[in-house]
Design a protein around this motif. Structure first.
Motif: not given
Length: 438
Positions: A258-259, A227-228, A220-223, A188-190
């Motif tokens: 990820f979008a 997961n939720i 953190a919130e995106a991942l 996962l590239l940031v």
């Protein structure tokens, strides 16, 4: 309610506030950037009242001040200082050697810290000395400690203005990791260039420290949301992107795109598909953390759409599903698996919002972004190697003193021979373990 299709090993972890997680994550942070992101990820709470943190982290750095600056809220997060505390000075060979000196101790810490997690994210900022230098050795640690097939990487890309050394360090490691990417887990590239540009446009009066806090929390919130959403909500049709499918996606080698975005329900009309299909396509390609991928190369993908019950009853029609399927087939026609799952929640999502989550796995490196970094590095190298005109600032000056120094004398002529025959260059970094190239 747990989906009956899940095997026992894939039953989601039940969290006290009613939310569930598909997987328990551990975050293995390296260097200043990696430890900051890893700590923020582990600080996520699923129950504020009971102060419950579902994740854990191990933070490693060679700079004592930078490691001290990271102040985790999660009491389960552990820190480990390597070297003498002075850092690696953006020298990746030093960062790698400092990690190797503590390899056994780090391996033991990894076993202890992550013994109860399902999946480990190795987090490093590319460009500095410690995180960039140690990342290859850290991959070896995870392979040696039983996490083969159960870890991925979160790697940050530097901004173009950070200088030649930073770009050189990042490109070296990207090239090496890219050569063995098919044998690793997802990456996962940031992209700090993307996030910094967007942040500065929206909040031009903010400080750099505010940006760093924003970007860490954003990751953190995106991942965590992903997961939720795969485990916590009631599907409205037979299609369901469940925890087992999420796990399969996280075992797919290659880049992970990820979008996530939320649209007002009033702006989405299921009977007028063209009114929002193009916008959704643009938002999917834009992504959250990085962009520039060729999404046609995706090996697997999944799209989850979440809204409140009332909106779900109106929106999730056959026409809506067909529009989404046509859009996804246009973006990634050859993906092996591409479920489109719709969910309803009893929570109000802000003026009847509709949240979209799209994940694409098995991608190649973002061509345009890497090319941009290579070209900037090349330009800076050429500027550095340009012949520079030597100007004698004291030309035309004639002192009346007989002791005027000769400005043409070399340093050694003025101060004696400064060569130290006993000095030795740093040892070259070890080659990647053979298992990384298998």
């Amino acid at each position: 309610m747990i989906d009956t299709k899940l095997g026992k090993e894939n039953v989601p972890t039940i969290i006290q506030d009613g939310k569930k997680l598909s997987m328990k994550f551990g975050f293995f942070g390296l260097g200043m950037g990696g430890t900051s992101i890893a700590a923020t990820c582990a600080d996520i709470k699923t129950n504020i009242k009971n102060n419950h943190h579902p994740y854990t982290a191990l933070l490693i750095n060679s700079n004592e001040i930078d490691l001290t600056k990271v102040q985790p809220v999660n009491v389960n997060t552990k820190k480990l200082l390597i070297g003498n505390g002075k850092g690696a000075g953006r020298d990746i060979s030093i960062g790698e050697e400092l990690y190797k000196e503590k390899f056994a101790e780090i391996s033991n810490a990894v076993k202890t810290q992550f013994q109860d997690v399902d999946y480990v994210w190795l987090v490093a900022g590319l460009g500095g000395g410690t995180g960039t230098g140690a990342v290859i050795q850290a991959i070896g640690t995870l392979l040696d400690t039983g996490y083969s097939g159960r870890f991925g990487m979160i790697l940050t890309l530097p901004r173009l203005k950070e200088g030649k050394t930073v770009l050189d360090n990042a490109l070296q490691r990207l090239q090496k990791i890219g050569s063995v990417m098919e044998s690793l887990g997802p990456i996962l590239l940031v992209d700090n260039e993307k996030l910094f540009t967007e942040f500065s446009q929206e909040r031009p009066n903010s400080s750099v420290s505010e940006y760093l806090k924003f970007s860490n929390k954003y990751v953190a919130e995106a991942l965590h949301e992903l997961n939720i959403v795969t485990a916590s909500y009631l599907p409205t049709s037979e299609y369901h992107f469940d925890s087992s499918e999420f796990e399969k996606l996280l075992k797919t080698p290659g880049l992970l795109h990820f979008a996530r975005f939320t649209e007002k329900a009033s702006s989405i009309d299921a009977s007028q598909q063209l009114s929002y299909a193009q916008k959704l396509e643009d938002l999917i390609k834009q992504g959250v953390l990085s962009d520039g991928y060729d999404l046609k190369d995706a090996k697997r993908l999944a799209v989850s759409v979440l809204t409140d019950t009332m909106t779900a009853n109106r929106l999730f029609t056959f026409e809506f599903t067909k529009t989404m399927e046509d859009l996804i087939n246009k973006i990634s026609p050859t993906a092996l698996e591409k479920p489109i799952a719709t969910y309803q929640s009893n929570e109000q999502r802000g003026a009847s919002g509709v949240s979209f989550y799209a994940v694409f796995a098995g991608l190649g490196l973002p061509k345009d972004r890497i090319t941009e970094m290579v070209q900037e590095h090349k330009k800076l190298k050429e500027l550095e190697n340009e012949p520079k005109e030597k100007i004698n600032l004291f030309a035309g000056f004639q002192s009346e003193s007989s002791n005027t120094p000769n400005t043409n004398k070399s340093f050694n002529e003025l101060f004696g021979d400064s060569n130290d025959n006993n000095s030795k260059p740093l040892n070259a970094a070890e080659e990647l373990k053979n298992k990384l190239f298998d």
